[in-house]
Motif scaffolding. Structure first.
Motif, PDB file in Angstrom:
ATOM      1  N   UNK A  62      -6.114  -0.797  -9.644  1.00 29.71           N
ATOM      2  CA  UNK A  62      -5.025  -0.924  -9.166  1.00 29.71           C
ATOM      3  C   UNK A  62      -4.376  -1.654  -7.846  1.00 29.71           C
ATOM      4  N   UNK A  63      -5.171  -1.403  -6.995  1.00 26.37           N
ATOM      5  CA  UNK A  63      -4.963  -1.864  -5.623  1.00 26.37           C
ATOM      6  C   UNK A  63      -5.050  -3.713  -5.922  1.00 26.37           C
ATOM      7  N   UNK A  64      -6.104  -3.975  -6.773  1.00 26.03           N
ATOM      8  CA  UNK A  64      -6.219  -5.212  -7.005  1.00 26.03           C
ATOM      9  C   UNK A  64      -5.021  -5.883  -7.673  1.00 26.03           C
ATOM     10  N   UNK A  65      -4.701  -5.253  -8.588  1.00 23.80           N
ATOM     11  CA  UNK A  65      -3.524  -5.750  -9.519  1.00 23.80           C
ATOM     12  C   UNK A  65      -2.054  -5.902  -8.436  1.00 23.80           C
ATOM     13  N   UNK A  66      -2.151  -5.187  -7.675  1.00 19.61           N
ATOM     14  CA  UNK A  66      -0.772  -5.183  -6.867  1.00 19.61           C
ATOM     15  C   UNK A  66      -0.923  -5.364  -5.686  1.00 19.61           C
ATOM     16  N   UNK A  67      -1.985  -6.385  -5.330  1.00 23.04           N
ATOM     17  CA  UNK A  67      -2.035  -7.316  -3.975  1.00 23.04           C
ATOM     18  C   UNK A  67      -2.556  -6.317  -2.803  1.00 23.04           C
ATOM     19  N   UNK A  68      -3.088  -5.378  -3.007  1.00 25.59           N
ATOM     20  CA  UNK A  68      -3.405  -4.441  -1.860  1.00 25.59           C
ATOM     21  C   UNK A  68      -4.985  -4.499  -1.458  1.00 25.59           C
ATOM     22  N   UNK A  69      -5.375  -4.252  -0.141  1.00 25.02           N
ATOM     23  CA  UNK A  69      -6.497  -4.006   0.440  1.00 25.02           C
ATOM     24  C   UNK A  69      -7.269  -2.798   0.037  1.00 25.02           C
ATOM     25  N   UNK A  70      -6.618  -1.560  -0.243  1.00 22.88           N
ATOM     26  CA  UNK A  70      -7.239  -0.349  -0.548  1.00 22.88           C
ATOM     27  C   UNK A  70      -6.157   0.434  -0.974  1.00 22.88           C
ATOM     28  N   UNK A  71      -6.524   1.896  -1.166  1.00 25.16           N
ATOM     29  CA  UNK A  71      -5.536   2.879  -1.654  1.00 25.16           C
ATOM     30  C   UNK A  71      -4.720   3.311  -0.391  1.00 25.16           C
ATOM     31  N   UNK A  72      -3.768   3.921  -0.544  1.00 23.92           N
ATOM     32  CA  UNK A  72      -3.125   4.339   0.460  1.00 23.92           C
ATOM     33  C   UNK A  72      -3.800   5.163   1.435  1.00 23.92           C
ATOM     34  N   UNK A  73      -4.600   6.119   0.875  1.00 21.93           N
ATOM     35  CA  UNK A  73      -5.290   6.945   1.558  1.00 21.93           C
ATOM     36  C   UNK A  73      -6.878   7.061   1.288  1.00 21.93           C
ATOM     37  N   UNK A  74      -7.344   6.166   1.732  1.00 21.17           N
ATOM     38  CA  UNK A  74      -8.870   5.869   1.459  1.00 21.17           C
ATOM     39  C   UNK A  74      -9.889   6.908   1.579  1.00 21.17           C
ATOM     40  N   UNK A  75      -9.637   7.858   2.517  1.00 24.17           N
ATOM     41  CA  UNK A  75     -10.511   9.171   2.891  1.00 24.17           C
ATOM     42  C   UNK A  75     -10.213  10.171   1.878  1.00 24.17           C
ATOM     43  N   UNK A  76      -8.745  10.432   1.482  1.00 21.37           N
ATOM     44  CA  UNK A  76      -8.347  11.517   0.384  1.00 21.37           C
ATOM     45  C   UNK A  76      -8.839  10.929  -0.796  1.00 21.37           C
ATOM     46  N   UNK A  77      -9.070   9.537  -0.952  1.00 21.75           N
ATOM     47  CA  UNK A  77      -9.743   8.947  -2.334  1.00 21.75           C
ATOM     48  C   UNK A  77     -11.222   9.385  -2.480  1.00 21.75           C
ATOM     49  N   UNK A  78     -11.789   9.419  -1.405  1.00 18.15           N
ATOM     50  CA  UNK A  78     -13.273   9.710  -1.260  1.00 18.15           C
ATOM     51  C   UNK A  78     -13.311  11.130  -1.680  1.00 18.15           C
ATOM     52  N   UNK A  79     -12.487  12.111  -0.944  1.00 17.71           N
ATOM     53  CA  UNK A  79     -12.607  13.433  -1.490  1.00 17.71           C
ATOM     54  C   UNK A  79     -12.235  13.787  -2.636  1.00 17.71           C
ATOM     55  N   UNK A  80     -11.267  12.988  -3.303  1.00 21.08           N
ATOM     56  CA  UNK A  80     -10.996  13.406  -4.895  1.00 21.08           C
ATOM     57  C   UNK A  80     -12.298  13.073  -5.671  1.00 21.08           C
ATOM     58  N   UNK A  81     -12.774  11.940  -5.280  1.00 17.92           N
ATOM     59  CA  UNK A  81     -14.166  11.788  -6.256  1.00 17.92           C
ATOM     60  C   UNK A  81     -15.244  12.690  -6.027  1.00 17.92           C
ATOM     61  N   UNK A  82     -15.396  13.227  -4.876  1.00 16.38           N
ATOM     62  CA  UNK A  82     -16.472  14.128  -4.740  1.00 16.38           C
ATOM     63  C   UNK A  82     -15.996  15.442  -5.380  1.00 16.38           C
ATOM     64  N   UNK A  83     -14.852  15.699  -5.058  1.00 18.24           N
ATOM     65  CA  UNK A  83     -14.445  17.033  -5.553  1.00 18.24           C
ATOM     66  C   UNK A  83     -14.464  17.051  -7.047  1.00 18.24           C
ATOM     67  N   UNK A  84     -14.248  16.023  -7.769  1.00 17.74           N
ATOM     68  CA  UNK A  84     -14.274  15.945  -9.023  1.00 17.74           C
ATOM     69  C   UNK A  84     -15.909  16.283  -9.601  1.00 17.74           C
ATOM     70  N   UNK A  85     -16.783  15.268  -8.698  1.00 18.49           N
ATOM     71  CA  UNK A  85     -18.130  15.405  -9.270  1.00 18.49           C
ATOM     72  C   UNK A  85     -18.461  17.064  -8.859  1.00 18.49           C
TER      73      UNK A  85
END
Lengths: 630, 365, 202
Positions: free
Chosen positions: A102-125
């Protein structure tokens, strides 16, 4: 095949942050691409585990009166299979692909909240691991993935299985809501200049819709699970009928989440094929607006149909009629999507790559799943078909024939972007045909045995019911499916090492992710593009075929037309991971509430970790602020 | 890219074949087929399914056909071909938005008609009270008992042919689901809630039935039979059942029914803690009522055909036959070894087998 | 939290293509999700209210709840919304001294509310209303307890804003930090208004 390369301008200064090498780099990453890869790998591992559970069940059901598994273990397996495939395989696979693309498709350099993003993946695992820990802690949950009350109450389910189910899924639920929020903000707020909503790639559209569905549907599940947790641990009586509790309330809350969940699983995949079909037909999507808005319609209607899972519960003819009507309505936007996909291919120059084959296979199988859904949406017919193998067939045509075949399309499509290497096409096609055949061999007979009266979730059945042959056929089919997945695994390993180099744009595609190198640099874009149409890269490559069909041809999108901002990426940090570990520890504390010393020490350690992580998180965010004094 | 592989015709062929198989199943006489109906409720559902299935098949052929045609026709274009860049066609799209909407309207109308017919509850219907337990079915006949007490039985639900039956559905512990595929669609049995299901058996027969909602460890082994009798025969069953059972005939398996009865009523052997036999001191209500047990079709809630041999096996090896069942959890293997000799069990079997109701049974459907 | 280096709007780094701050959009979305969370809990309460009254072990909320105490609590919480508005206004003016006063007043009012709730729960417990005493106890304690937990989280949030401002007085994100904490605080207050109406007034 035309491969547009080297069109990007000069490479600007490398990102300011340094990423630690090896495992540390992955554990502390806040890069949406790495997080996406972690999501996908974990989802694939859970997919394999869920598949093994399915194979064990198929062995048990291969012959009548089989004693391969004990009843209780069988019941644990089907509960874990459903829970795993839905919450730990398909959902995170969708999230992982979205995270990467998604970020690549919309011309962004990252997600809006990169740390929250990391938290999400660890919580899922961590949530998934917590759920699976139940196997070693007295037994996995054995109540089915929708855990109907009051079977889930302590007297009927005395092991910790149900508690692991509740708390593990609550962790993944937090991950999902945080992730959805991140997608919504990223998509609404991080688009490149000119990339208006009606120019967004359809995959991004579908991820946006799914984000909203998640944010509004998950709280119902969270509340239901909290109430159940209180019933089991703290003496409340929400779902205890003998004390005035309401077993049907659980179903309302669960399916208010549960039906939208189906669209959470399928809409991103509809987004995937809405990208692959145009690319491999060398045409734009037919009826962009219809495809986008039918997704919105499906998402909206998804909230009005939950009780079609409850036609047999006795809600009354009027309620049933309402929910039946709303469910039938969903056939309309779904039909629109299918017609538009076929029209996209019509008169195209099709290249039947593995990804394209899987996309076509998705449509072909999803049609069957949709049609079998029509009969289930009709309350009288549903009364014969619900809770039978017909439902098992239907849901697998939607969630395997639909979601998973579509995910294979997406994986074959974007693997070159992620790794820089092509997956082997010959192996891929063999795998596709094996999968298509074995999938149908496995699941089509289930329509028949369901119609012939075989209930679902039975660990054994007697001979002479007319189910023996088809069950055996389904079992054989399941092993062929497993062979197909093994073939894919082999393809993955071989291609990672020896696959042909992909280049930036191996499929001659139209969207922005293909304008950068494979794999993309950490900062994604040296220059943020300015978008003038739905197919920025296509218009750059084929100016004579450019535009959105409104006549005027657009300026080249990949030429920067504004002052480029400095590249500034957030620093790696362990705090999201620590927060996840802290929350998981706290949840273990809640789970063992019956053993106060253990419970309290776990809770204290967990809360301390959470507090430590939050303080560190605030520091991180300040340190990364562009205004911070370095 | 690679274009040298077989066309996806196989997919179509397979699907058509499978649909054919489904249609064939309609003529089948499989024991639990939903397409081989003997009750009005199930028949009306079948009559609704048929037109929907034909419409679905038509849609299937048209859409899959269009898909396969498109793929076959446009897959061999020369490399580098640039197709016309068509972005859509609003008229066509509106048309194929309306087309499924029309089909949906037709299906809705048919659905609502059947739903109305199937939710009728005539006042003169025979009322039966069905209660789901982990893992067996209890049936109570409030209108047939004596002195205000219900006529109670388990695992075999007797009904008259041609008269509407309204089953009042409840559950004693967890959720269950009442399903007689050949007579009626399923309806949940929910603790704390009462549901009703009305249907009429159109032909005499012994019909298979199961619990269709997952309800715990032995869910797969929670079955029952519906026995639909001609009205006169049904009345005779009721009349016989209203009288407390007596020991009739000699012992089977070399057991002594009178001694069996003594054992049964001996509180230390625990039978009467859970079971009722009308007219005796056995008044436990946790387990199934065992009056006229000798006429049961099956043992242990539909999982094996009734015979003295199977009954003996059940009493000796209950846990292996039905894991998790309450009786075997209380009367463990060790308890049985310590409290019941082989001859005791034979005597109990002889007693239970000696209580029979005399009705002519219809064929199993 | 993260910033989005959106091009074209240099100098307003958090404002993106929708024209709003990313964090603000995030908090609004989160509040949307929280609203559904409380909607489900409140629905549960409403579903069980008549069932409770029809049962032999019914506990009539009217007999157990002290409307005066909770009216005072409601007033405390509403007052905290006012002080929150004042804190935000102060920080916008750059009046850091008043900002600290109002923010701490908000947190103080929040903790007073929690203290009142603890007192209320203790009283109820002594009068025989517990999680397991009746359907009223079950639904009341879970609903108000989860609301109280959210008040606690909101207060901690505001405290963390307070300490962040102390630690990084020059951060240009201060105003937004305060605004976001305030947004959540107002939401929690609003939920209380609904709960108060549903449980105590109706």
């Amino acid at each position: 095949m035309a491969i547009a390369q080297g069109h990007v301008g000069h490479v600007s200064a490398p990102p300011a942050t340094t990423v630690p090498a090896g495992l540390a780099g992955w554990l502390s990453t806040v890069d949406h691409k790495r997080i996406g890869i972690i999501y996908m790998l974990a989802a694939f591992v859970f997919f394999i585990i869920g598949g093994i559970e399915a194979l064990l069940m198929r062995v048990q059901l291969g012959t009548p009166e089989n004693t391969f598994l004990t009843p209780d273990f069988y019941n644990q397996l089907f509960t874990m299979h459903g829970t795993t495939m839905i919450f730990l395989a398909v959902m995170p696979m969708n999230v992982g692909l979205g995270n990467y693309v998604v970020p690549l498709m919309i011309g962004a350099r990252d997600m809006a909240f990169p740390r929250l993003n990391a938290m999400s993946v660890w919580l899922f695992i961590l949530g998934g691991l917590m759920l699976y820990f139940s196997f070693f802690a007295g037994g996995a949950p054995n109540v089915g993935w929708f855990a109907y009350a009051p079977l889930t109450q302590k007297p009927y389910s005395p092991t910790f299985g149900v508690d692991y189910w509740i708390l593990g899924l609550l962790l993944t639920g937090v991950a999902s809501i945080a992730g959805a929020l991140n997608f919504i903000v990223t998509i609404l707020n991080m688009r490149a200049p000119g990339l208006s909503l009606n120019r967004m790639p359809l995959f991004v559209w579908m991820q946006l819709i799914v984000g909203f569905i998640l944010v509004f549907a998950f709280p119902a599940l969270t509340v239901a699970q909290i109430e159940l947790l209180f019933d089991r641990h703290f003496g409340t009586r929400f779902f205890v009928p003998s004390q005035g509790g309401d077993a049907v309330l659980w179903q309302h809350l669960f399916w208010f989440f549960g039906h939208p969940e189906v669209y959470i699983l399928i809409l991103p995949v509809m987004g995937i094929v809405s990208e692959t079909l145009p690319t491999f037909s060398r045409k734009p999507i037919f009826g962009y607006a219809f495809v986008a808005f039918s997704g919105v319609a499906i998402g909206f209607l998804g909230f009005l149909v939950w009780a079609h899972h409850m036609f047999g519960v006795g809600l009354g003819p009027l309620a049933n009629a309402f929910f039946a009507g709303a469910s039938f309505l969903i056939a309309v936007p779904t039909g629109v999507k299918i017609f538009n996909w076929i029209a996209t291919m019509y008169d195209g120059a099709l290249s039947l790559t593995t990804s394209m084959l899987y996309s076509i296979g998705f449509i072909a199988m999803f049609i069957i799943g949709g049609l079998s859904g029509i009969t289930l949406a009709s309350p009288p017919v549903d009364l014969q078909q619900t809770d039978s193998y017909y439902v098992v067939a239907h849901l697998h045509y939607v969630l395997f024939g639909g979601s998973i075949l579509g995910l294979f399309a997406g994986v074959f499509y974007w693997f070159p972007k992620v790794t820089g290497r092509m997956l082997d096409e010959r192996l891929g096609k063999v795998q596709f045909w094996l999968m298509m055949i074995s999938f149908n061999v496995t699941f089509f007979p289930m329509h028949i045995i369901g119609t012939d009266g075989m209930p679902r979730r039975i660990y054994t059945y007697e001979s002479g019911m007319g189910w023996d042959l088809w069950n055996l056929v389904a079992t054989v089919g399941a092993f062929l499916m497993a062979a197909s997945v093994l073939l894919f695994l082999w393809n993955l390993m071989v291609s990672l090492r020896r696959g042909a180099p992909a280049g930036n744009d191996p499929w001659d595609a139209a969207t922005l992710e293909w304008s950068v190198s494979s794999p993309p640099p950490p900062h994604n874009f040296d220059q943020i593009p300015v978008v003038h149409s739905r197919r920025p890269l296509w218009d750059h490559k084929y100016p004579e075929h450019a535009g959105d069909g409104h006549g005027a041809s657009a300026p080249d999108p990949l030429v920067a037309g504004f002052e480029q901002p400095a590249i500034h990426l957030p620093s790696p940090t362990y705090h999201p991971l620590i927060l996840g570990v802290g929350l998981t520890t706290l949840f273990f504390g809640i789970l063992y509430s019956s053993i106060p010393p253990l419970s309290i020490s776990l809770a204290v350690v967990g809360l301390a970790l959470v507090a430590f992580a939050i303080v560190g998180w605030v520091r991180d965010s300040h340190k990364d602020s562009p205004y911070a004094a370095h | 890219m690679g274009t040298r592989h077989r066309p996806p015709v196989r997919r179509l062929l397979y699907a058509v074949l499978a649909f054919g198989a489904l249609a064939l199943a309609g003529c089948s006489t499989l024991p639990a087929s939903t397409l081989d109906t003997y009750g009005d409720h199930a028949r009306r559902i079948h009559e609704l399914l048929v037109p929907i299935a034909w419409m679905a098949l038509a849609v299937f052929l048209v859409v899959e056909g269009a898909l396969i045609y498109t793929v076959l026709r446009y897959r061999r274009r020369a490399a580098g071909t640039m197709p016309r860049q068509v972005h859509g066609n609003t008229n066509v799209e509106i048309m194929w938005t309306i087309a499924p909407a029309l089909i949906v309207v037709v299906v809705s109308v048919l659905t609502f008609r059947t739903q109305a017919a199937n939710s009728q509850m005539p006042a003169d219907a025979l009322k039966i009270h069905a209660i789901g337990h982990q893992w067996w079915f209890e049936f109570r006949y409030p209108e047939q008992g004596i002195d205000g007490a219900d006529l109670v039985t388990a695992s075999d639900m007797y009904i008259p042919v041609g008269r509407p039956v309204t089953v009042q559905l409840e559950a004693a512990d967890v959720m269950h689901n009442f399903w007689v595929p050949k007579l009626a669609g399923k309806t949940y049995m929910i603790p704390g809630k009462t549901n009703y299901l009305t249907f009429t058996a159109e032909q005499p027969g012994i019909y298979r039935a199961v619990c269709a909602e997952f309800c715990g460890e032995a869910h797969a082994l929670m079955r029952f039979r519906v026995i639909a009798l001609e009205p006169a025969e049904y009345d005779s069953w009721v009349a016989q059942h209203r009288v407390a059972p007596v020991i009739g005939g000699g012992g089977v398996l070399g057991g002594d029914p009178n001694r069996g009865k003594e054992l049964f009523l001996n509180a230390r052997k625990l039978c009467i803690t859970c079971h009722v036999i009308e007219g005796t001191g056995a008044k436990g209500i946790i387990g199934p009522n065992l009056s006229y047990y000798g006429s049961r079709q099956t043992i242990a809630a539909g999982i094996m055909p009734y015979s003295p041999e199977n009954l003996e096996r059940w009493l000796k090896h209950g846990y292996e036959i039905k894991p998790g069942n309450l009786m075997s959890r209380v009367l463990t293997r060790d308890w049985i070894a310590a409290n019941l000799t082989d001859q005791d069990i034979k005597d109990l079997v002889a007693y239970l087998d000696s209580m029979k109701v005399n009705v002519a049974l219809p064929p199993a459907r | 939290m993260a910033h989005s280096s959106h091009p074209g709007r240099i100098g307003t780094a958090n404002v993106g293509s929708l024209g709003v701050d990313s964090r603000k959009l995030g908090v609004w979305t989160f509040i949307g999700s929280e609203a559904l969370f409380f909607a489900a809990l409140i629905t549960t309460y409403l579903v069980f209210a008549p069932v409770n009254m029809a049962r032999a072990d019914a506990q009539n909320p009217k007999e157990y709840l002290d409307i005066w105490l909770t009216s005072v609590l409601a007033a405390l919480l509403l007052a905290s919304s006012l002080t929150m508005v004042l804190a935000l206004a102060a920080v916008r003016r750059g009046d850091m001294k008043l900002f600290r006063v109002w923010l701490l007043a908000t947190v103080g009012l929040g903790f007073s509310f929690l203290g009142g709730q603890v007192y209320e729960f203790t009283e109820l417990y002594h009068h025989g209303a517990t999680l397991s005493s009746s359907l009223f106890g079950t639904t009341f304690f879970v609903l108000t307890g989860f609301h109280g937990t959210h008040v606690l989280i909101g207060a901690i949030w505001l405290l963390s804003v307070f300490f962040k401002v102390q630690r990084y007085p020059d951060s240009p994100e201060t105003v937004m930090d305060v605004e976001l904490g305030g947004l959540y605080w107002h939401f929690v207050d609003l939920v209380w208004v609904v709960i108060f109406t549903v449980i105590y007034l109706i």
